[in-house]
Design a protein around this motif. Structure first.
Motif, PDB file in Angstrom:
ATOM      1  N   ASN A   1      -3.994  -9.949   6.361  1.00  0.00           N
ATOM      2  CA  ASN A   1      -4.909 -10.921   6.963  1.00  0.00           C
ATOM      3  C   ASN A   1      -6.008 -10.091   7.610  1.00  0.00           C
ATOM      4  O   ASN A   1      -6.091  -8.886   7.346  1.00  0.00           O
ATOM      5  CB  ASN A   1      -4.191 -11.885   7.935  1.00  0.00           C
ATOM      6  CG  ASN A   1      -3.712 -11.199   9.201  1.00  0.00           C
ATOM      7  OD1 ASN A   1      -3.965 -10.012   9.418  1.00  0.00           O
ATOM      8  ND2 ASN A   1      -3.003 -11.939  10.034  1.00  0.00           N
ATOM      9  N   ASP A   2      -6.841 -10.696   8.462  1.00  0.00           N
ATOM     10  CA  ASP A   2      -7.987  -9.940   8.965  1.00  0.00           C
ATOM     11  C   ASP A   2      -7.609  -8.715   9.787  1.00  0.00           C
ATOM     12  O   ASP A   2      -8.401  -7.798   9.935  1.00  0.00           O
ATOM     13  CB  ASP A   2      -8.878 -10.854   9.835  1.00  0.00           C
ATOM     14  CG  ASP A   2      -9.724 -11.750   8.952  1.00  0.00           C
ATOM     15  OD1 ASP A   2      -9.724 -11.509   7.726  1.00  0.00           O
ATOM     16  OD2 ASP A   2     -10.353 -12.675   9.487  1.00  0.00           O
ATOM     17  N   ARG A   3      -6.387  -8.716  10.358  1.00  0.00           N
ATOM     18  CA  ARG A   3      -6.066  -7.618  11.249  1.00  0.00           C
ATOM     19  C   ARG A   3      -4.864  -6.790  10.826  1.00  0.00           C
ATOM     20  O   ARG A   3      -4.565  -5.796  11.477  1.00  0.00           O
ATOM     21  CB  ARG A   3      -5.869  -8.155  12.666  1.00  0.00           C
ATOM     22  CG  ARG A   3      -4.974  -9.383  12.716  1.00  0.00           C
ATOM     23  CD  ARG A   3      -5.222 -10.140  13.989  1.00  0.00           C
ATOM     24  NE  ARG A   3      -4.306  -9.671  15.017  1.00  0.00           N
ATOM     25  CZ  ARG A   3      -3.901 -10.428  16.027  1.00  0.00           C
ATOM     26  NH1 ARG A   3      -4.352 -11.651  16.154  1.00  0.00           N
ATOM     27  NH2 ARG A   3      -3.065  -9.959  16.913  1.00  0.00           N
ATOM     28  N   VAL A   4      -4.158  -7.211   9.791  1.00  0.00           N
ATOM     29  CA  VAL A   4      -2.979  -6.455   9.381  1.00  0.00           C
ATOM     30  C   VAL A   4      -3.261  -5.801   8.022  1.00  0.00           C
ATOM     31  O   VAL A   4      -3.543  -6.477   7.041  1.00  0.00           O
ATOM     32  CB  VAL A   4      -1.738  -7.355   9.295  1.00  0.00           C
ATOM     33  CG1 VAL A   4      -0.524  -6.543   8.835  1.00  0.00           C
ATOM     34  CG2 VAL A   4      -1.463  -8.012  10.648  1.00  0.00           C
ATOM     35  N   LYS A   5      -3.175  -4.455   8.039  1.00  0.00           N
ATOM     36  CA  LYS A   5      -3.544  -3.691   6.849  1.00  0.00           C
ATOM     37  C   LYS A   5      -2.373  -2.825   6.431  1.00  0.00           C
ATOM     38  O   LYS A   5      -1.639  -2.316   7.273  1.00  0.00           O
ATOM     39  CB  LYS A   5      -4.744  -2.808   7.208  1.00  0.00           C
ATOM     40  CG  LYS A   5      -5.313  -2.049   6.041  1.00  0.00           C
ATOM     41  CD  LYS A   5      -6.690  -1.476   6.372  1.00  0.00           C
ATOM     42  CE  LYS A   5      -6.601  -0.277   7.305  1.00  0.00           C
ATOM     43  NZ  LYS A   5      -7.915   0.383   7.489  1.00  0.00           N
ATOM     44  N   GLY A   6      -2.189  -2.674   5.114  1.00  0.00           N
ATOM     45  CA  GLY A   6      -1.157  -1.781   4.615  1.00  0.00           C
ATOM     46  C   GLY A   6      -1.719  -0.883   3.525  1.00  0.00           C
ATOM     47  O   GLY A   6      -2.886  -1.006   3.142  1.00  0.00           O
ATOM     48  N   LEU A   7      -0.872   0.025   3.064  1.00  0.00           N
ATOM     49  CA  LEU A   7      -1.308   0.956   2.026  1.00  0.00           C
ATOM     50  C   LEU A   7      -0.328   0.923   0.856  1.00  0.00           C
ATOM     51  O   LEU A   7       0.884   1.006   1.037  1.00  0.00           O
ATOM     52  CB  LEU A   7      -1.367   2.378   2.593  1.00  0.00           C
ATOM     53  CG  LEU A   7      -1.705   3.456   1.552  1.00  0.00           C
ATOM     54  CD1 LEU A   7      -3.200   3.459   1.243  1.00  0.00           C
ATOM     55  CD2 LEU A   7      -1.246   4.836   2.014  1.00  0.00           C
ATOM     56  N   ILE A   8      -0.884   0.765  -0.368  1.00  0.00           N
ATOM     57  CA  ILE A   8      -0.062   0.941  -1.568  1.00  0.00           C
ATOM     58  C   ILE A   8      -0.285   2.374  -2.039  1.00  0.00           C
ATOM     59  O   ILE A   8      -1.409   2.737  -2.424  1.00  0.00           O
ATOM     60  CB  ILE A   8      -0.478  -0.003  -2.721  1.00  0.00           C
ATOM     61  CG1 ILE A   8      -0.693  -1.445  -2.209  1.00  0.00           C
ATOM     62  CG2 ILE A   8       0.587   0.015  -3.811  1.00  0.00           C
ATOM     63  CD1 ILE A   8      -1.224  -2.376  -3.306  1.00  0.00           C
ATOM     64  N   HIS A   9       0.755   3.166  -1.936  1.00  0.00           N
ATOM     65  CA  HIS A   9       0.614   4.537  -2.418  1.00  0.00           C
ATOM     66  C   HIS A   9       0.355   4.492  -3.919  1.00  0.00           C
ATOM     67  O   HIS A   9       0.862   3.615  -4.624  1.00  0.00           O
ATOM     68  CB  HIS A   9       1.883   5.340  -2.109  1.00  0.00           C
ATOM     69  CG  HIS A   9       1.725   6.796  -2.385  1.00  0.00           C
ATOM     70  ND1 HIS A   9       2.114   7.363  -3.571  1.00  0.00           N
ATOM     71  CD2 HIS A   9       1.186   7.792  -1.639  1.00  0.00           C
ATOM     72  CE1 HIS A   9       1.837   8.659  -3.531  1.00  0.00           C
ATOM     73  NE2 HIS A   9       1.279   8.945  -2.364  1.00  0.00           N
ATOM     74  N   LYS A  10      -0.438   5.472  -4.440  1.00  0.00           N
ATOM     75  CA  LYS A  10      -0.851   5.379  -5.847  1.00  0.00           C
ATOM     76  C   LYS A  10       0.342   5.320  -6.798  1.00  0.00           C
ATOM     77  O   LYS A  10       0.267   4.724  -7.865  1.00  0.00           O
ATOM     78  CB  LYS A  10      -1.806   6.513  -6.212  1.00  0.00           C
ATOM     79  CG  LYS A  10      -1.230   7.896  -6.041  1.00  0.00           C
ATOM     80  CD  LYS A  10      -2.299   8.936  -6.314  1.00  0.00           C
ATOM     81  CE  LYS A  10      -1.694  10.320  -6.059  1.00  0.00           C
ATOM     82  NZ  LYS A  10      -2.714  11.354  -6.002  1.00  0.00           N
ATOM     83  N   SER A  11       1.489   5.900  -6.349  1.00  0.00           N
ATOM     84  CA  SER A  11       2.671   5.842  -7.215  1.00  0.00           C
ATOM     85  C   SER A  11       3.241   4.426  -7.295  1.00  0.00           C
ATOM     86  O   SER A  11       4.079   4.134  -8.134  1.00  0.00           O
ATOM     87  CB  SER A  11       3.738   6.797  -6.676  1.00  0.00           C
ATOM     88  OG  SER A  11       4.116   6.387  -5.368  1.00  0.00           O
ATOM     89  N   ASN A  12       2.799   3.563  -6.368  1.00  0.00           N
ATOM     90  CA  ASN A  12       3.317   2.196  -6.371  1.00  0.00           C
ATOM     91  C   ASN A  12       2.280   1.173  -6.825  1.00  0.00           C
ATOM     92  O   ASN A  12       2.484  -0.027  -6.680  1.00  0.00           O
ATOM     93  CB  ASN A  12       3.817   1.821  -4.970  1.00  0.00           C
ATOM     94  CG  ASN A  12       5.059   2.614  -4.593  1.00  0.00           C
ATOM     95  OD1 ASN A  12       5.980   2.721  -5.404  1.00  0.00           O
ATOM     96  ND2 ASN A  12       5.084   3.171  -3.389  1.00  0.00           N
ATOM     97  N   VAL A  13       1.172   1.641  -7.329  1.00  0.00           N
ATOM     98  CA  VAL A  13       0.144   0.740  -7.850  1.00  0.00           C
ATOM     99  C   VAL A  13       0.521   0.347  -9.281  1.00  0.00           C
ATOM    100  O   VAL A  13       0.886   1.192 -10.080  1.00  0.00           O
ATOM    101  CB  VAL A  13      -1.245   1.428  -7.829  1.00  0.00           C
ATOM    102  CG1 VAL A  13      -2.286   0.579  -8.547  1.00  0.00           C
ATOM    103  CG2 VAL A  13      -1.668   1.675  -6.383  1.00  0.00           C
ATOM    104  N   LYS A  14       0.477  -0.985  -9.552  1.00  0.00           N
ATOM    105  CA  LYS A  14       0.891  -1.445 -10.890  1.00  0.00           C
ATOM    106  C   LYS A  14      -0.300  -1.900 -11.745  1.00  0.00           C
ATOM    107  O   LYS A  14      -0.192  -1.984 -12.947  1.00  0.00           O
ATOM    108  CB  LYS A  14       1.861  -2.637 -10.750  1.00  0.00           C
ATOM    109  CG  LYS A  14       3.122  -2.330  -9.974  1.00  0.00           C
ATOM    110  CD  LYS A  14       4.177  -1.709 -10.878  1.00  0.00           C
ATOM    111  CE  LYS A  14       5.340  -1.137 -10.081  1.00  0.00           C
ATOM    112  NZ  LYS A  14       6.117  -2.155  -9.362  1.00  0.00           N
ATOM    113  N   THR A  15      -1.398  -2.287 -11.116  1.00  0.00           N
ATOM    114  CA  THR A  15      -2.543  -2.802 -11.883  1.00  0.00           C
ATOM    115  C   THR A  15      -3.793  -2.051 -11.462  1.00  0.00           C
ATOM    116  O   THR A  15      -3.775  -1.263 -10.528  1.00  0.00           O
ATOM    117  CB  THR A  15      -2.764  -4.305 -11.609  1.00  0.00           C
ATOM    118  OG1 THR A  15      -3.053  -4.478 -10.222  1.00  0.00           O
ATOM    119  CG2 THR A  15      -1.546  -5.137 -11.981  1.00  0.00           C
TER     120      THR A  15
END
Ligand code: MN
Length: 629
Positions: free
Chosen positions: A44-58
């Motif tokens: 949402n506007d204030r909660v950010k996360g990170l997808i590590h490149k090894s976990n990127v599917k698209t």
């Protein structure tokens, strides 16, 4: 996997923070940007996360919608995500829950993740994690957040902030603790909602249960409302994790009042789930030499409080003044306390000046309701202690009796409190305790002697040690007094004034031992006691004086010492007169070079004072004369 239709994708509501995100769940998000090691996704506007490149599917472009599973939420609030691509799912919105788990219920959640909300009462940086002490309307808990050993986690969090914490409930020794996975400072409406709920619950919880007083007393009845007010303020401070500082006159009466409150507050802190040593940093008792809040006292108190604030992230204390705080002499210190916004309560039986009241959040004083100093601070303090925490009542029943004999109360309540404990504590026993307290305090100086005083007051469940210590101190005190009187009594010079008052003068600087017990005030009192025995049925005033002070004791004379001091101050230019105390017992300071003139003017005023009528009905003299030295 089967049952794909059962997969729920959560959409995080706008008010939600990291505390609302749960590990293992799937959320919808938007790609916000890229780093060499992966993609940032906003839930949402204030909660950010990170997808590590090894976990990127698209393949990602900015602003793309993605579905992510939360792998872990790190203690610093960082969220590790992995992209997921379920074929069938339905979406649910996560709304900010109205409240997390109540702190008093945490015991049911050991080993589980919870969300809790509350006010930050303390922030302590240890060599390991940062410990946030959280309070809500009905409990308190420590939450440990760790980024790196000794490094402050969540530096944006301030004392007094309302926060939402997400973490696992752990048991450490006998103490519950939350291991923080996520922490967010609530703002605006969300913070107001939590603060409002905490305040309402605390106000209700802080309200003392009303019970009858230990003895029947019209004066106490009239003081019930302000006493309940003081008791509620003390309870609320305990529940809020705010330190309490009791400043009390360093005589038997002041000690009894403060110790009664100490017993109640300390056991309430423990009941409330404070740490094992919480009673040492959340409660302090400090004796004051004078029966007013000296500038030296407030300066030390502020010095310590401000250091504790910076060093231990502790709130500034609630101050209770016992057996002092009611008079004009307290004003400079009260103004100093006001600079820092400290809340000050007063429980006193010195004749009050109304000028103190604008500085006080509560003021219990028998003079406000037609009573006098015969209602001792020890009586008031013990009754307030019962309101704060009824559980300690059985231990402190004898403290009012000790204070009554210590301060020579002649109010009807004296006999009632003595009768209440006569099986355990005879009047003589109470007098011995009062004497031993004074003697012990003389050697303690500025220290509170917490454990020693408990033994002296028979509060430590070692009756044999109490008896031994008491006997030893009483013997020492009496020997010292006998020594002092043997030296002083031959130097007492008598005079009869025109109103019939027998005036006795003693130069305690020249004719008494210095820097030992009894100090000048007590020496004058002991001399006075002998003199009134030698002159039954006669109005008597005793003045013990030094180079720049005089201590007054009287029987059978209607004096108003605070008024006499004010008059002398105005009448004698360059006399440097100050002082006060009770109406008929007090002390006066002046500059040494003007002693002769001040003493003569003082004696002239005593010679004009009306007598108290037939002896026996004379006003008595409380013992806690201000000690100028
Ligand atoms: Mn007193």
């Amino acid at each position: 996997m089967d049952g794909d239709t059962g997969i729920i994708v959560y959409r995080l509501g706008a008010a939600c923070d990291v505390g609302d995100v749960e590990e293992g769940k799937i959320y919808s998000g938007k790609v916000q940007g890229f780093a060499p090691f992966g993609s940032f996704v906003l839930l949402n506007d204030r909660v950010k996360g990170l997808i590590h490149k090894s976990n990127v599917k698209t393949r990602h472009n900015e602003q793309d919608s993605v579905l992510v599973r939360v792998r872990t939420i790190r203690p610093n609030g960082n969220i590790d995500l992995e992209e997921v691509t379920p074929s069938l799912y339905h979406t649910e919105v996560v709304l900010k829950k109205t409240a997390g788990v109540q702190l008093r219920d945490l015991g049911k959640y050991i080993g589980r993740m919870v969300r809790v909300e509350g006010e930050v009462a303390q922030i302590k940086q240890t060599g390991g994690p940062t410990i946030f002490t959280l309070v809500d309307g009905n409990g308190t808990v420590n939450a440990a957040a760790f980024i790196e050993a000794g490094v402050r986690a969540y530096p944006e969090v301030q004392l007094g902030d309302i926060v939402s914490i997400h973490g696992e409930v752990m048991q450490r020794n006998s103490q519950l603790q939350v291991e923080v996975s996520g922490l967010a400072v609530l703002q605006g409406e969300e913070a107001d909602r939590v603060r409002g709920a905490i305040d309402a619950a605390l106000t209700e919880r802080a309200t003392p249960v009303e019970r009858p007083f230990l003895v029947e007393s019209p004066v106490l009845e009239k003081l019930r409302v302000p006493m309940l007010h003081v008791a509620a303020a003390l309870r609320k401070a305990v529940f809020l994790g705010q330190p309490i500082l009791v400043r009390h006159h360093a005589d038997a009466d002041g000690i009894c009042a403060a110790v009664a409150i100490e017993q109640a507050v300390v056991s309430l802190i423990r009941e409330n789930g404070g740490e094992h040593d919480a009673d040492f940093f959340l409660f302090k008792r400090s004796p004051s030499k004078a029966p007013f809040y000296e500038i030296e006292d407030i300066t030390r108190d502020l010095d310590f409080a401000l250091k504790d604030f910076v060093r231990y992230g502790q709130k500034l204390p609630l101050i209770l003044l016992a057996d002092n705080g009611s008079t004009e002499e307290d004003i400079p210190s009260l103004r100093m306390a006001a600079v820092y916004g400290l809340t000050v309560l007063v429980v006193d039986h010195h004749h009050p000046d109304t000028v103190v009241d604008p500085y006080l959040a509560g003021h219990v004083n028998p003079y406000h309701v037609g009573g006098d100093y015969g209602i001792t601070t020890g009586m008031l303090g013990t009754e307030i202690a019962r309101m704060v925490n009824p559980a300690v009542e059985g231990r402190i029943l004898h403290l009012p009796a000790v204070s009554a004999v210590g301060d020579r109360s002649e109010a009807p309540e004296r006999g009632k409190y003595l009768a209440l404990v006569k099986d355990g504590y005879s009047e003589d026993h109470c007098k011995e305790i009062a004497l031993a307290l004074d003697y012990n305090q003389f050697w303690l100086r500025f220290n509170d002697g917490r454990e020693l005083v408990k033994d002296l007051l028979d509060l430590s469940a070692h009756p044999a040690r109490h008896a031994k210590l008491l006997a030893h101190l009483v013997e020492g005190a009496n020997a010292a007094i006998a020594d002092q009187l043997a030296a002083s009594m031959p130097h007492v010079s008598p005079r009869v004034l025109e109103n019939g008052v027998h005036l006795f003068l003693l130069d305690v600087e020249l004719h008494a031992h210095k820097f030992t017990f009894p100090p000048p005030g007590k020496t004058s009192g002991e001399v006075h006691d002998r003199l009134i025995q030698q002159h039954p049925g006669t109005p008597v005033v005793t003045i013990g004086f030094g180079p720049d002070f005089a201590v007054l004791r009287s029987r059978g004379v209607l004096m108003n010492i605070p008024r006499m001091v004010r008059e002398l101050r105005d009448e004698i230019r360059g006399g440097g007169v100050s002082g006060g105390g009770h109406l008929v017992v007090g002390s006066i300071k002046f500059v040494e070079g003007m002693r002769e003139m001040v003493m003569e003017a003082l004696i002239a005023k005593i010679a004009r004072a009306p007598l108290a009528g037939p002896t026996g009905t004379s006003p008595s003299a409380p013992a806690d004369t201000p000690k100028p030295l």
